[in-house]
Design a protein around this motif. Structure first.
Motif, mmCIF file in Angstrom:
data_model
loop_
_atom_site.group_PDB
_atom_site.id
_atom_site.type_symbol
_atom_site.label_atom_id
_atom_site.label_comp_id
_atom_site.label_asym_id
_atom_site.label_seq_id
_atom_site.Cartn_x
_atom_site.Cartn_y
_atom_site.Cartn_z
ATOM 1 N N THR A 4 0.859 -1.169 0.000
ATOM 2 C CA THR A 4 0.000 0.000 0.000
ATOM 3 C C THR A 4 0.900 1.224 0.000
ATOM 4 O OG1 THR A 4 -1.841 -1.068 1.158
ATOM 5 C CG2 THR A 4 -1.706 1.332 1.280
ATOM 6 N N VAL A 5 0.648 2.133 -0.918
ATOM 7 C CA VAL A 5 1.451 3.351 -1.048
ATOM 8 C C VAL A 5 0.630 4.542 -0.582
ATOM 9 C CG1 VAL A 5 2.697 4.865 -2.634
ATOM 10 C CG2 VAL A 5 2.809 2.381 -2.933
ATOM 11 N N VAL A 6 1.129 5.249 0.408
ATOM 12 C CA VAL A 6 0.476 6.441 0.942
ATOM 13 C C VAL A 6 1.094 7.670 0.276
ATOM 14 C CG1 VAL A 6 0.059 7.824 3.011
ATOM 15 C CG2 VAL A 6 -0.028 5.317 3.144
ATOM 16 N N VAL A 7 0.254 8.515 -0.299
ATOM 17 C CA VAL A 7 0.719 9.724 -0.978
ATOM 18 C C VAL A 7 0.047 10.940 -0.340
ATOM 19 C CG1 VAL A 7 0.946 10.963 -3.169
ATOM 20 C CG2 VAL A 7 0.977 8.448 -3.142
ATOM 21 N N VAL A 52 -3.231 2.562 -3.659
ATOM 22 C CA VAL A 52 -2.649 3.878 -3.427
ATOM 23 C C VAL A 52 -3.642 4.665 -2.578
ATOM 24 C CG1 VAL A 52 -1.819 6.020 -4.450
ATOM 25 C CG2 VAL A 52 -1.346 3.833 -5.580
ATOM 26 N N LEU A 53 -3.175 5.127 -1.434
ATOM 27 C CA LEU A 53 -4.011 5.852 -0.488
ATOM 28 C C LEU A 53 -3.526 7.301 -0.445
ATOM 29 C CD1 LEU A 53 -5.028 4.531 3.038
ATOM 30 C CD2 LEU A 53 -4.539 6.945 2.621
ATOM 31 N N VAL A 54 -4.346 8.203 -0.934
ATOM 32 C CA VAL A 54 -3.985 9.614 -1.001
ATOM 33 C C VAL A 54 -4.627 10.346 0.171
ATOM 34 C CG1 VAL A 54 -4.106 11.739 -2.360
ATOM 35 C CG2 VAL A 54 -3.775 9.537 -3.508
ATOM 36 N N VAL A 55 -3.817 11.113 0.887
ATOM 37 C CA VAL A 55 -4.316 11.934 1.993
ATOM 38 C C VAL A 55 -4.298 13.383 1.530
ATOM 39 C CG1 VAL A 55 -4.044 12.587 4.418
ATOM 40 C CG2 VAL A 55 -3.326 10.311 3.656
ATOM 41 N N GLY A 97 -2.466 8.464 7.281
ATOM 42 C CA GLY A 97 -2.586 7.587 6.124
ATOM 43 C C GLY A 97 -2.048 6.195 6.407
ATOM 44 N N ILE A 98 -0.930 6.115 7.118
ATOM 45 C CA ILE A 98 -0.365 4.812 7.472
ATOM 46 C C ILE A 98 -1.320 4.046 8.375
ATOM 47 C CG2 ILE A 98 1.510 3.673 8.725
ATOM 48 C CD1 ILE A 98 3.297 6.054 7.843
ATOM 49 N N ALA A 99 -1.884 4.752 9.355
ATOM 50 C CA ALA A 99 -2.831 4.103 10.261
ATOM 51 C C ALA A 99 -4.043 3.578 9.501
ATOM 52 C CB ALA A 99 -3.261 5.084 11.347
ATOM 53 N N ARG A 100 -4.537 4.352 8.531
ATOM 54 C CA ARG A 100 -5.685 3.904 7.734
ATOM 55 C C ARG A 100 -5.300 2.693 6.897
ATOM 56 N NH1 ARG A 100 -10.399 6.352 5.752
ATOM 57 N NH2 ARG A 100 -11.564 4.741 4.609
ATOM 58 N N ALA A 101 -4.103 2.714 6.324
ATOM 59 C CA ALA A 101 -3.660 1.600 5.484
ATOM 60 C C ALA A 101 -3.561 0.309 6.276
ATOM 61 C CB ALA A 101 -2.312 1.935 4.857
#
Length: 224
Positions: A4-7, A52-55, A97-101
């Motif tokens: 999972t990539v946090v952006v 990909v998780l965008v914040v 974002g990391i916590a959500r991932a």
């Protein structure tokens, strides 16, 4: 193993202030939005990336990313989440974002900055393959002082330290520096006008290329 990539993407009107003396407010906003689109597109097209998780709190960036459509034969899922109230700057947004991932499962997580418009999927794929051998890893930017990517294996805690001197701080925290070529789009973030010239030499993605054609002569799209 998939990542999972946090952006994180700042509100465009407040981003890239170091370019304020060279670009108009409208040009800066257009550039920030285009770079986010190209960075996220490259990440979604990267083998080994499942999400990909965008914040972001920018509704225009949200709309741009949803409108950018699919590309190629594989395309990682996209999740856009708002920056939580009380988050402390960039690192706070990333931590959220990391916590959500990892809310549902312990998965490998990478944090990728949203100003890498010359990023190619192959660049990110090679870095993630190398990162899989380390609990924590980092990619240092072209200036050798900042950070463009940090990673953590499943079960390894990830505490972002983006900001001035972030490369040294991530190394101090135990991240292993990945051997990414100097000319890689994964290392070329954008802070000042010279960075845009470097991006144009590497080859930006299509959204950024459209913006840069009016700013930097000889811009060519990426050939990812």
């Amino acid at each position: 193993m998939t990542w999972t990539v946090v952006v994180p993407v700042k509100v465009a009107t407040a981003a890239k202030t170091r370019l304020a003396g060279d670009l108009s407010p409208a040009q800066r906003v257009a550039l920030v939005r285009a770079m986010a689109v190209d960075t996220v597109a490259a990440a979604r097209a990267t083998p080994l990336v499942s999400q990909v998780l965008v914040v972001t709190d920018d509704p225009d960036v949200d709309a741009d990313l949803h409108a950018s459509g699919r590309g190629g034969t594989r395309w990682a899922s996209l999740l856009i989440v708002p920056e939580p109230s009380g988050a402390r700057g960039l690192n706070g947004a990333i931590a959220a974002g990391i916590a959500r991932a990892r809310a549902d499962r312990e998965c490998p997580v990478a944090v990728l900055l949203g100003d890498l418009p010359a990023l190619r999927p192959v660049d990110l794929a090679e870095a993630l393959r190398a990162a899989a051998s380390h609990p924590l890893a980092v990619v240092v930017d072209a200036d050798a002082t900042g950070t463009t990517l940090i990673t953590a294996a499943a079960g390894a805690e990830l505490h972002p330290a983006f900001g001035e001197g972030s490369a040294a701080e991530h190394l101090r925290r135990g991240h292993v520096a990945l051997d990414v070529p100097a000319g890689s789009g994964l290392r070329q973030d954008v802070d000042v006008l010279d960075d845009l010239a470097a991006v144009s030499r590497i080859g930006p993605g299509s959204a950024t290329a459209r913006v840069l054609r009016a700013l930097v002569p000889g811009v060519r799209p990426s050939v990812a």
